[in-house]
Design an enzyme around this catalytic site. Structure first.
Site, PDB file in Angstrom:
ATOM      1  N   GLU A 178      63.805  -9.491   3.213  1.00 30.03           N
ATOM      2  CA  GLU A 178      62.664  -9.079   2.933  1.00 30.03           C
ATOM      3  C   GLU A 178      62.568  -9.271   1.289  1.00 30.03           C
ATOM      4  OE1 GLU A 178      59.710  -5.083   3.135  1.00 30.03           O
ATOM      5  OE2 GLU A 178      61.858  -5.109   2.670  1.00 30.03           O
ATOM      6  N   HIS A 212      65.748  -6.131  -4.250  1.00 30.82           N
ATOM      7  CA  HIS A 212      65.892  -4.971  -5.359  1.00 30.82           C
ATOM      8  C   HIS A 212      67.232  -4.703  -5.283  1.00 30.82           C
ATOM      9  CE1 HIS A 212      61.718  -4.977  -5.818  1.00 30.82           C
ATOM     10  NE2 HIS A 212      61.578  -4.780  -4.600  1.00 30.82           N
ATOM     11  N   ASP A 262      66.665  -5.137   4.292  1.00 33.23           N
ATOM     12  CA  ASP A 262      65.617  -4.502   3.567  1.00 33.23           C
ATOM     13  C   ASP A 262      65.608  -4.696   2.172  1.00 33.23           C
ATOM     14  OD1 ASP A 262      63.184  -2.505   3.941  1.00 33.23           O
ATOM     15  OD2 ASP A 262      64.655  -1.296   2.761  1.00 33.23           O
ATOM     16  N   ASP A 300      69.094   4.101  -5.125  1.00 27.01           N
ATOM     17  CA  ASP A 300      69.830   2.744  -5.215  1.00 27.01           C
ATOM     18  C   ASP A 300      71.111   2.611  -5.303  1.00 27.01           C
ATOM     19  OD1 ASP A 300      66.764   2.029  -5.231  1.00 27.01           O
ATOM     20  OD2 ASP A 300      67.307   0.212  -6.197  1.00 27.01           O
ATOM     21  N   ASN A 309      69.972  -1.548   0.254  1.00 29.40           N
ATOM     22  CA  ASN A 309      69.626  -1.247  -1.030  1.00 29.40           C
ATOM     23  C   ASN A 309      69.735  -0.118  -1.707  1.00 29.40           C
ATOM     24  OD1 ASN A 309      66.601  -0.221  -2.483  1.00 29.40           O
ATOM     25  ND2 ASN A 309      67.781  -1.927  -3.602  1.00 29.40           N
TER      26      ASN A 309
END
Length: 511
Positions: A248, A215, A211, A180, A106
């Site tokens: 996640e 996002h 992870d 990001d 991410n």
């Protein structure tokens, strides 16, 4: 090309063990856990009964936790070499233990060469590897200052320097040190498809824990995140058709379910809250995340929650496997949440292992290790033996919670049939049976809300499970004719006169 372990069973029967390498086992005396240390402890894990390992990040990184990566195809020198890791995988596979590693795609470290180049200007080679925006165009987002369930950060847009607040800002959901990636850029996708295939094909890992999977794109582009993970899964399956991918996704089940299309499994955060809250309250509590927290409902049985929500995930992936846990590296340790009470800790393990889902054990959980945030204190050194004999104990930090005064080391617990370790070992063996790993669940009605009771069914096998959540003994009518006690913990008695459960006791009856 490395050979991946021949799959002798699917991941439904897996019991995972999460390792923070830094704290696990130090082989060379420098105070920091390392890969050879983990290799030396594979027999311990094999004896415990786990058959899969999740390794927290091991890539080069400027931080102790290594979730801010600066080389996606490297090993941090503190942990050893790539050859050390190949040996670890070979030895794990020889014990039929699969290896899944954290893959943090991410975001990167702000010290990654890509970002160092990206921040030099709009014409930089790697500028579009990250997300940049003119300050005025994101003024509304900067003003929001909202936290999320998985981050306390209220500032997602960051200037290159604190002094320069005029020029373009970059997006970093968790904090400025973790910018990001821009997944609208095909070059970024290719970087990580290539890196993933490297670990699968050349090194031989069996899969990845992804992870911050929620996002990849902001929440208002959730469908783009869903599509990305489907594509990622397809690419990884080209390298290993049996690749295991767990994501996640901190969200309620309804909003998390579309992610199932891109993963083998997703963590069930609701379940962890439910188990621990039920034990601390002494009565059944079913959890449903609401906004930034979660609500508890004593009128809803966990079996009903599972049977209602699991089809949502199966609708996106018919082979979906739910992942359950009690705590992990981001949360207060279960031992501390339960006040260090050994019987509560054993009960939490009993509930985890008798409910559906592939369980994840956080290292040291099987010893009752303690820890409360900040994060370093939930990632304290593993206690292998008394200090004078513990050559593998890491010393990179001084523990505040898990010391020999509060936690009995592993070697001593292994010799005690009543220890937390021994209860975990028994439960893992129970969990790996088809009945408890693949079986359906159905609630069993009781008049006492302090008793969590349910059936597990798989083909011709059937089990009835009773857990006394309270500190008071309870007696239940006996209606399980033809069943035999297969496992129990605490004071229990099953006879024609009834089922008696002592404080925090559990019993498993199988027909």
């Amino acid at each position: 090309m490395a050979e991946t372990m021949k799959q002798k069973e699917d991941y439904n029967n897996a019991v995972f063990y999460e390792i923070f390498v830094q704290s696990f086992a130090d082989s060379n005396g420098d105070g920091i856990g390392d890969i050879p240390g983990m290799t030396a402890k594979l027999d311990y894990l094999d004896d415990l009964g786990v058959n899969a390992i999740w390794l927290m990040p091991m890539s080069p990184s400027p931080s102790y936790h290594k979730y801010d990566v600066i080389d996606y195809v490297g090993i941090h020198p503190d942990y050893g070499t790539m050859e050390d890791f190949k040996v670890f995988i070979k030895e794990a596979h020889a014990r039929d233990i699969r290896v899944v590693m954290d893959f943090v795609i991410n975001h990167s470290s702000s010290e990654h060469p890509w970002f160092l180049d990206s921040k030099t200007g709009k014409d930089a080679k790697y500028r579009d590897y990250y997300v940049w925006a003119d300050k005025d165009s994101i003024a509304e987002q900067i003003a929001k200052k909202e936290t999320s369930f998985d981050s306390d950060n209220i500032r997602q847009w960051h200037p290159v320097t604190e002094e320069d607040t005029v020029s373009e800002h970059y997006y970093g959901f968790f904090y400025g040190g973790m910018p990001d990636f821009n997944y609208d850029n095909p070059a970024v996708r290719k970087e990580f498809y290539d890196a993933g295939k490297f670990w699968l094909e050349e090194i031989g890992v069996d899969g990845f824990r992804l992870d911050a999977a929620k996002h990849i794109y902001p929440d208002d582009r959730a469908e783009d995140s869903h599509a990305f993970w489907k594509e990622f899964k397809s690419e990884m399956e080209k390298a290993n058709p049996d690749v295991y991918l767990i994501g996640e996704v901190w969200s309620d089940a309804k909003n998390a379910s579309p992610y199932a299309a891109g993963f083998t499994s997703l963590f069930n955060f609701d379940r962890a809250f439910s188990i621990l809250e039920s034990i601390n309250e002494g009565e059944q509590k079913a959890a449903q995340i609401a906004g930034h927290g979660y609500e508890m409902n004593a009128d809803v049985h966990v079996a009903d929650v599972i049977n209602e929500s699991l089809p949502w995930f199966k609708n996106y992936n018919k082979d979906f496997i739910e992942a359950s846990f009690l705590s992990n590296h981001d949360q207060n340790r279960v031992g501390s949440v339960l006040g260090g009470d050994k019987e509560k800790i054993k009960l939490s393990a009993a509930i985890l292992m008798t409910l559906p889902g592939t369980p994840y054990i956080y290292y040291g959980e099987e010893l009752g290790m303690l820890g409360m945030k900040p994060d370093e204190n939930i990632r304290e050194p593993m206690l292998w033996d008394v200090k004078a004999k513990d050559s593998y104990r890491t010393t990179w930090m001084t523990p505040a919670y898990s010391t020999e005064k509060t936690v009995t080391p592993a070697y001593i617990q292994q010799k005690d049939s009543q220890s937390i370790y021994s209860v975990y070992k028994e439960l893992i063996a129970l969990k790996e049976t088809d009945l408890f790993s693949k079986g359906d669940i159905k609630k069993v009605e009781t008049e006492d809300n302090a008793v969590l009771a349910f059936e597990r069914n798989y083909e011709e096998e059937k089990a009835i499970v009773y857990h006394n959540l309270s500190a008071k003994p309870v007696t239940l009518p006996y209606d399980a004719v033809g069943y035999e006690v297969t496992w129990s913990n605490g004071k229990t008695d099953v006879s024609s006169e009834g089922i008696q459960l002592g404080a925090r006791a559990s019993v498993v009856l199988i027909k």
